[in-house]
Motif scaffolding. Structure first.
Motif, PDB file in Angstrom:
ATOM      1  N   GLY A  82       0.813  -1.209   0.000  1.00  0.00           N
ATOM      2  CA  GLY A  82       0.000   0.000   0.000  1.00  0.00           C
ATOM      3  C   GLY A  82       0.847   1.258   0.000  1.00  0.00           C
ATOM      4  O   GLY A  82       0.549   2.221  -0.712  1.00  0.00           O
ATOM      5  N   ALA A  83       1.915   1.267   0.798  1.00  0.00           N
ATOM      6  CA  ALA A  83       2.793   2.436   0.830  1.00  0.00           C
ATOM      7  C   ALA A  83       3.453   2.662  -0.525  1.00  0.00           C
ATOM      8  O   ALA A  83       3.602   3.806  -0.985  1.00  0.00           O
ATOM      9  N   LEU A  84       3.849   1.574  -1.208  1.00  0.00           N
ATOM     10  CA  LEU A  84       4.387   1.708  -2.564  1.00  0.00           C
ATOM     11  C   LEU A  84       3.316   2.261  -3.513  1.00  0.00           C
ATOM     12  O   LEU A  84       3.601   3.109  -4.368  1.00  0.00           O
ATOM     13  N   ALA A  92       5.325  10.111  -7.174  1.00  0.00           N
ATOM     14  CA  ALA A  92       6.681  10.189  -6.613  1.00  0.00           C
ATOM     15  C   ALA A  92       7.601   9.109  -7.142  1.00  0.00           C
ATOM     16  O   ALA A  92       8.813   9.175  -6.926  1.00  0.00           O
ATOM     17  N   ALA A  93       7.068   8.102  -7.840  1.00  0.00           N
ATOM     18  CA  ALA A  93       7.883   7.015  -8.397  1.00  0.00           C
ATOM     19  C   ALA A  93       7.437   6.775  -9.838  1.00  0.00           C
ATOM     20  O   ALA A  93       6.812   5.751 -10.147  1.00  0.00           O
ATOM     21  N   PRO A  94       7.743   7.691 -10.743  1.00  0.00           N
ATOM     22  CA  PRO A  94       7.193   7.626 -12.109  1.00  0.00           C
ATOM     23  C   PRO A  94       7.597   6.379 -12.887  1.00  0.00           C
ATOM     24  O   PRO A  94       6.789   5.841 -13.651  1.00  0.00           O
ATOM     25  N   ALA A 130      15.298   4.523  -2.454  1.00  0.00           N
ATOM     26  CA  ALA A 130      15.196   5.956  -2.705  1.00  0.00           C
ATOM     27  C   ALA A 130      14.176   6.640  -1.799  1.00  0.00           C
ATOM     28  O   ALA A 130      14.215   7.862  -1.639  1.00  0.00           O
ATOM     29  N   HIS A 131      13.269   5.862  -1.205  1.00  0.00           N
ATOM     30  CA  HIS A 131      12.187   6.458  -0.402  1.00  0.00           C
ATOM     31  C   HIS A 131      12.097   5.805   0.974  1.00  0.00           C
ATOM     32  O   HIS A 131      11.012   5.722   1.550  1.00  0.00           O
TER      33      HIS A 131
END
Length: 405
Positions: A82-84, A92-94, A130-131
């Motif tokens: 869910g967070a992904l 934020a993660a194109p 990265a996050h």
């Protein structure tokens, strides 16, 4: 629904910086197997990739370390997925977003995009790295799915018991039956809009506005009022009160909360995504406040009302309520049921997983208890005992009436 579980630090074995507690990798793989079994192969691939990375002490291990709680009840795998998903929905993660299933192609052309599971799995460790801080902060305590398809089981169960005569003592001259809905673990309150959704049965029976933004086609094998022996016309249930309680309520009109709900729907299952978007539209058009409270609070404070059917329902909530609170709530509702009468009945409904005798796997059973049914009605003949009216798919649709299994 939302869990109260999910605190840090249970289940030993977490030692170094890149290690996670015993059982977490296995939990991720088990969730992958569950997703595959339910046709969600894209989400299964994400869970497998997370398991592989956690096993080798990669960024997934760093994000999950200290978040474990009890891997099953706290649904850690689904919290991570869910967070992904929220990273994708936020833009934020194109690169990961381009690998996700969607309703349009990469060039914006209409038409479903199935998603590239292998590509998403390969990208996952880098995206997590990265996050890391954002993902760790956004894992939350538990998923909140507010699964819209489960409205078919709950509303169908209500129509079933009303067709058995549970509301005969409160029906007016026009046969309208006033209903007070109370939803436990209500999340954003979407299931409180059940009467405004369009539900159809394979035998041609139907409920709800034909133009509703939520279409639950094939919701039932047969119309629930027919399954209950109530004839061809559905009961005239009229919702006069809607009350939701949740320990962490969400606002369907808040874009952040809407994203949270959408992020927990497996992205390859586009029909579920469309149902949720439609239910959010209904909730914005017909606002219902969800109070910050638990199951115990609602049961302790609930009162019956003359001239209305008081309904308390829940869907896949039981496992998230602490055992002591659950026992107290059940005792309070049982005591309230003893005060019920034909002019003020109490109906308890649930869609919950159960493992029946002889079963290897859990079934999602439609449960009902009716207190105060009018004498001589089919509902009264069943008494206030727990009944399993039918069985539903895990996400609610379709529902098959009759003994589960």
């Amino acid at each position: 629904m939302v869990s109260g579980a999910g605190g840090a630090g249970a289940g030993g074995g977490a030692g170094g910086e890149g290690e996670v507690a015993d059982g977490v990798v296995e939990h991720l793989r088990q969730q992958a197997a569950t997703c595959r079994g339910l046709g969600a192969r894209f989400t299964a691939a994400l869970c497998e990739a997370a398991a592989d990375d956690a096993e080798r002490g990669g960024p997934v291990a760093r994000v999950l370390r200290g978040q474990e709680g009890e891997p099953g009840p706290s649904a850690l795998a689904l919290r991570l997925v869910g967070a992904l998903g929220r990273l994708v929905l936020q833009g934020a993660a194109p690169e990961l977003a381009r690998a996700y299933p969607a309703d349009e192609g990469d060039d914006g052309a209409p038409g479903p995009r199935p998603g590239d599971a292998a590509r998403a799995a390969a990208l996952l460790p880098g995206v997590v790295a990265a996050h890391e801080d954002a993902l760790r902060a956004d894992l939350g305590a538990a998923p909140q799915t507010n699964e819209v398809g489960r409205a078919a089981a709950l509303w169908g169960a209500l129509l079933h018991v009303l067709a058995e005569g549970a509301g005969r003592g409160v029906a007016g001259a026009d046969d309208d039956v006033p209903v007070r809905l109370h939803d436990v673990g209500s999340s954003a309150g979407l299931l409180l809009q059940a009467d405004r959704m369009r539900m159809t049965a394979r035998d041609g029976g139907a409920w709800g506005p034909p133009a509703s933004p939520v279409q639950l086609g094939g919701a039932w094998d047969v119309a629930p009022w027919r399954a209950a022996g109530g004839g061809d016309a559905p009961p005239r249930a009229v919702v006069v009160e809607r009350v939701g309680v949740d320990v962490a309520p969400l606002d369907p009109g808040d874009p952040r909360d809407a994203r949270r709900l959408l992020s927990f729907v497996w992205p390859e299952q586009r029909e579920r995504v469309h149902r949720l978007r439609g239910a959010l539209e209904l909730a914005v058009a017909h606002p219902v406040a969800v109070r910050r409270a638990g199951a115990g609070d609602l049961a302790r404070e609930l009162a019956l009302r003359e001239g209305a059917v008081t309904v308390v329902w829940q869907s896949v909530v039981r496992q998230y309520v602490p055992p002591a609170e659950r026992r107290a709530a059940e005792a309070d509702l049982e005591a309230l049921g003893r005060r019920a009468s034909p002019s003020a009945p109490l109906v308890l409904l649930a869609l919950e997983p159960r493992r029946l005798p002889g079963d290897r796997h859990q079934r999602f059973c439609v449960e009902a208890r009716v207190h105060g049914a009018p004498p001589g009605s089919r509902a009264a003949a069943a008494g206030a005992r727990l009944r399993l009216l039918g069985e539903a798919a895990p996400h609610g649709v379709p529902v098959r009436w009759g003994p589960p299994g």
